[in-house]
Scaffold this motif. Structure first.
Motif, PDB file in Angstrom:
ATOM      1  N   GLN A 127      45.310  41.264  11.018  1.00  0.00           N
ATOM      2  CA  GLN A 127      46.710  41.614  11.187  1.00  0.00           C
ATOM      3  C   GLN A 127      47.454  41.525   9.854  1.00  0.00           C
ATOM      4  O   GLN A 127      47.170  40.646   9.024  1.00  0.00           O
ATOM      5  CB  GLN A 127      47.379  40.694  12.212  1.00  0.00           C
ATOM      6  CG  GLN A 127      46.739  40.731  13.591  1.00  0.00           C
ATOM      7  CD  GLN A 127      46.793  42.093  14.235  1.00  0.00           C
ATOM      8  OE1 GLN A 127      47.782  42.816  14.101  1.00  0.00           O
ATOM      9  NE2 GLN A 127      45.720  42.460  14.924  1.00  0.00           N
ATOM     10  N   LEU A 128      48.415  42.417   9.663  1.00  0.00           N
ATOM     11  CA  LEU A 128      49.245  42.448   8.457  1.00  0.00           C
ATOM     12  C   LEU A 128      50.696  42.264   8.871  1.00  0.00           C
ATOM     13  O   LEU A 128      51.180  42.949   9.778  1.00  0.00           O
ATOM     14  CB  LEU A 128      49.071  43.772   7.715  1.00  0.00           C
ATOM     15  CG  LEU A 128      47.631  44.204   7.411  1.00  0.00           C
ATOM     16  CD1 LEU A 128      47.611  45.595   6.795  1.00  0.00           C
ATOM     17  CD2 LEU A 128      46.949  43.202   6.499  1.00  0.00           C
ATOM     18  N   GLN A 129      51.386  41.346   8.203  1.00  0.00           N
ATOM     19  CA  GLN A 129      52.781  41.067   8.574  1.00  0.00           C
ATOM     20  C   GLN A 129      53.595  40.775   7.324  1.00  0.00           C
ATOM     21  O   GLN A 129      53.250  39.898   6.530  1.00  0.00           O
ATOM     22  CB  GLN A 129      52.839  39.876   9.528  1.00  0.00           C
ATOM     23  CG  GLN A 129      54.231  39.597  10.081  1.00  0.00           C
ATOM     24  CD  GLN A 129      54.228  38.408  11.020  1.00  0.00           C
ATOM     25  OE1 GLN A 129      54.142  37.275  10.574  1.00  0.00           O
ATOM     26  NE2 GLN A 129      54.308  38.658  12.314  1.00  0.00           N
ATOM     27  N   ALA A 130      54.669  41.521   7.129  1.00  0.00           N
ATOM     28  CA  ALA A 130      55.569  41.319   5.990  1.00  0.00           C
ATOM     29  C   ALA A 130      56.996  41.260   6.483  1.00  0.00           C
ATOM     30  O   ALA A 130      57.387  42.001   7.395  1.00  0.00           O
ATOM     31  CB  ALA A 130      55.409  42.442   4.971  1.00  0.00           C
ATOM     32  N   PHE A 131      57.776  40.372   5.889  1.00  0.00           N
ATOM     33  CA  PHE A 131      59.202  40.303   6.164  1.00  0.00           C
ATOM     34  C   PHE A 131      59.922  41.065   5.056  1.00  0.00           C
ATOM     35  O   PHE A 131      59.915  40.652   3.898  1.00  0.00           O
ATOM     36  CB  PHE A 131      59.674  38.852   6.232  1.00  0.00           C
ATOM     37  CG  PHE A 131      59.107  38.104   7.398  1.00  0.00           C
ATOM     38  CD1 PHE A 131      59.731  38.139   8.621  1.00  0.00           C
ATOM     39  CD2 PHE A 131      57.915  37.407   7.272  1.00  0.00           C
ATOM     40  CE1 PHE A 131      59.193  37.472   9.708  1.00  0.00           C
ATOM     41  CE2 PHE A 131      57.370  36.728   8.344  1.00  0.00           C
ATOM     42  CZ  PHE A 131      58.017  36.761   9.566  1.00  0.00           C
ATOM     43  N   GLY A 132      60.524  42.169   5.412  1.00  0.00           N
ATOM     44  CA  GLY A 132      61.186  43.015   4.422  1.00  0.00           C
ATOM     45  C   GLY A 132      62.691  42.841   4.472  1.00  0.00           C
ATOM     46  O   GLY A 132      63.266  42.437   5.481  1.00  0.00           O
ATOM     47  N   GLN A 133      63.335  43.138   3.363  1.00  0.00           N
ATOM     48  CA  GLN A 133      64.785  43.050   3.315  1.00  0.00           C
ATOM     49  C   GLN A 133      65.327  44.067   2.336  1.00  0.00           C
ATOM     50  O   GLN A 133      64.812  44.228   1.224  1.00  0.00           O
ATOM     51  CB  GLN A 133      65.250  41.649   2.909  1.00  0.00           C
ATOM     52  CG  GLN A 133      66.766  41.495   2.979  1.00  0.00           C
ATOM     53  CD  GLN A 133      67.188  40.037   2.944  1.00  0.00           C
ATOM     54  OE1 GLN A 133      66.416  39.162   2.619  1.00  0.00           O
ATOM     55  NE2 GLN A 133      68.428  39.780   3.280  1.00  0.00           N
ATOM     56  N   ASN A 134      66.366  44.767   2.770  1.00  0.00           N
ATOM     57  CA  ASN A 134      67.067  45.676   1.877  1.00  0.00           C
ATOM     58  C   ASN A 134      67.920  44.863   0.909  1.00  0.00           C
ATOM     59  O   ASN A 134      68.195  43.696   1.135  1.00  0.00           O
ATOM     60  CB  ASN A 134      67.946  46.632   2.687  1.00  0.00           C
ATOM     61  CG  ASN A 134      68.066  47.978   2.014  1.00  0.00           C
ATOM     62  OD1 ASN A 134      67.792  48.114   0.827  1.00  0.00           O
ATOM     63  ND2 ASN A 134      68.480  48.972   2.769  1.00  0.00           N
ATOM     64  N   ALA A 135      68.313  45.470  -0.189  1.00  0.00           N
ATOM     65  CA  ALA A 135      69.064  44.738  -1.203  1.00  0.00           C
ATOM     66  C   ALA A 135      69.825  45.712  -2.084  1.00  0.00           C
ATOM     67  O   ALA A 135      69.592  46.935  -2.047  1.00  0.00           O
ATOM     68  CB  ALA A 135      68.116  43.889  -2.052  1.00  0.00           C
ATOM     69  N   ASN A 136      70.752  45.160  -2.872  1.00  0.00           N
ATOM     70  CA  ASN A 136      71.394  45.926  -3.938  1.00  0.00           C
ATOM     71  C   ASN A 136      70.520  45.792  -5.184  1.00  0.00           C
ATOM     72  O   ASN A 136      70.341  44.688  -5.697  1.00  0.00           O
ATOM     73  CB  ASN A 136      72.794  45.363  -4.230  1.00  0.00           C
ATOM     74  CG  ASN A 136      73.719  45.468  -3.033  1.00  0.00           C
ATOM     75  OD1 ASN A 136      73.990  46.540  -2.538  1.00  0.00           O
ATOM     76  ND2 ASN A 136      74.199  44.328  -2.550  1.00  0.00           N
ATOM     77  N   PHE A 137      69.960  46.900  -5.640  1.00  0.00           N
ATOM     78  CA  PHE A 137      69.073  46.870  -6.789  1.00  0.00           C
ATOM     79  C   PHE A 137      69.829  47.303  -8.036  1.00  0.00           C
ATOM     80  O   PHE A 137      70.435  48.379  -8.074  1.00  0.00           O
ATOM     81  CB  PHE A 137      67.866  47.789  -6.556  1.00  0.00           C
ATOM     82  CG  PHE A 137      66.961  47.306  -5.462  1.00  0.00           C
ATOM     83  CD1 PHE A 137      65.942  46.417  -5.729  1.00  0.00           C
ATOM     84  CD2 PHE A 137      67.139  47.733  -4.156  1.00  0.00           C
ATOM     85  CE1 PHE A 137      65.111  45.960  -4.718  1.00  0.00           C
ATOM     86  CE2 PHE A 137      66.319  47.288  -3.141  1.00  0.00           C
ATOM     87  CZ  PHE A 137      65.295  46.398  -3.426  1.00  0.00           C
TER      88      PHE A 137
END
Length: 342
Positions: free
Chosen positions: A141-151
């Motif tokens: 299984q593959l699991q990532a916690f992603g988050q948008n941001a101001n780059f």
């Protein structure tokens, strides 16, 4: 007549070698073949959209005395997956008929890049890798916690800029507050800087953190092995023209040099004021002042290579501050917590 037994023995020996060779090169086809996969899940901590993750890996181990053929190793999300896979040196989404020698193994490397979307809060991106052999299906299984941001990449701020806490800020390359500009950071903001991204202040930096909502400056590597690593980003540098800087309830951690001030203040105010701040886990210096001025109260400067260095004179005032250093897995406390020279 005496030669016949000798020839017979020779051919018998050759035939035995042939059989042994055939057995070694043959494949095990039993559904009960021993296959060891040394991870059932690969987890990635917060991955900022577009920047990509570290690469993680797992091993597929053939524990049999014969070759084992993997009918398929497949990234189930296919070409649309956020994950990328490399199997035994081949970058692919699917590979078929992959042989593993007896008592041998192969590596599978996996990374993830998350596309931007409108979500402000962390979100979970999942996928899996199928390993099929001898009629068996095994999954990682593959699991990532992603988050948008101001780059912000190599950005120069001009005018009066305000950052709110609607999204984190990720600094790539560098950021600089121009000589006549000011940046005000609201409570709860998180600023993540890349390894090559110093935070340079030629103008004015105002950090309005609160007891309940610190403003946090740290590196952008949040995976388990790096989230507490000193020197994961350069630090905050207040240069000669900078003035009237006030940091309230700011947390500056994991930098190379957390707070650096140089040259005297251009007015009657200290160049930098720290109020209720935490400076922690800097590799070289927590606070480094070079012929400058700084005022700090009720602040913690802890576990840095050199907690406070005041060089070539200046004007400094520390009130009710705690300065402490303890050896960690990354830093050995061998120097004084305060070093002053004129």
């Amino acid at each position: 007549m005496k030669r016949i037994p000798i020839l017979l023995c020779f051919f018998t020996f050759a035939f035995c070698l042939f059989l042994a060779s055939c057995k070694k090169d043959s494949f095990i086809t039993s559904e009960f073949a021993q296959l060891n996969i040394n991870a059932d899940t690969l987890k990635y901590d917060t991955v900022f959209t577009t920047t990509g993750s570290i690469t993680k890996s797992f091993k597929i181990i053939n524990e049999n005395n014969q070759k084992l053929r993997l009918s398929k190793v497949k990234l189930m999300g296919g070409t649309s997956s956020a994950y990328k896979m490399n199997v035994d040196g081949a970058a692919t989404h699917e590979i078929n008929n992959l042989d593993i020698e007896a008592n041998d193994s192969i590596y599978v490397f996996v990374s993830v890049t998350i596309n931007p979307n409108a979500a402000n809060l962390p979100f979970v991106v999942s996928d899996s890798i199928l390993i099929n052999y001898n009629g068996n299906n095994r999954y990682v299984q593959l699991q990532a916690f992603g988050q948008n941001a101001n780059f912000l990449r190599n950005r120069v701020l001009t005018g009066n800029v305000v950052w709110t806490n609607n999204l984190p800020y990720v600094i790539l390359g560098s950021i600089r507050i121009d000589t006549t500009a000011s940046l005000t950071i609201q409570p709860g903001c998180h600023i993540y800087s890349h390894a090559d991204a110093p935070f340079i202040v030629d103008g004015t930096l105002i950090v309005n953190g609160t007891h309940a909502n610190d403003v946090v400056f740290t590196g952008d590597r949040l995976d388990e092995d790096y989230k507490d690593l000193p020197a994961s980003w350069p630090g905050i540098y207040f240069r000669g023209s900078s003035k009237n800087n006030l940091l309230t309830y700011a947390v500056v951690k994991n930098a190379y040099q957390a707070i650096v001030t140089e040259k005297p203040s251009v007015n009657a105010n200290p160049k930098v004021i720290l109020h209720q701040c935490t400076i922690d886990n800097a590799y070289d210096a927590g606070i480094l002042c070079v012929n400058s001025s700084l005022q700090a109260d009720n602040s913690l400067i802890s576990n840095c290579g050199n907690n406070i260095i005041l060089s070539y004179g200046g004007v400094y005032n520390f009130t009710h501050c705690t300065v402490a250093a303890y050896s960690t897995n990354y830093l050995t406390h061998k120097t004084p917590v305060l070093n002053v020279n004129n």
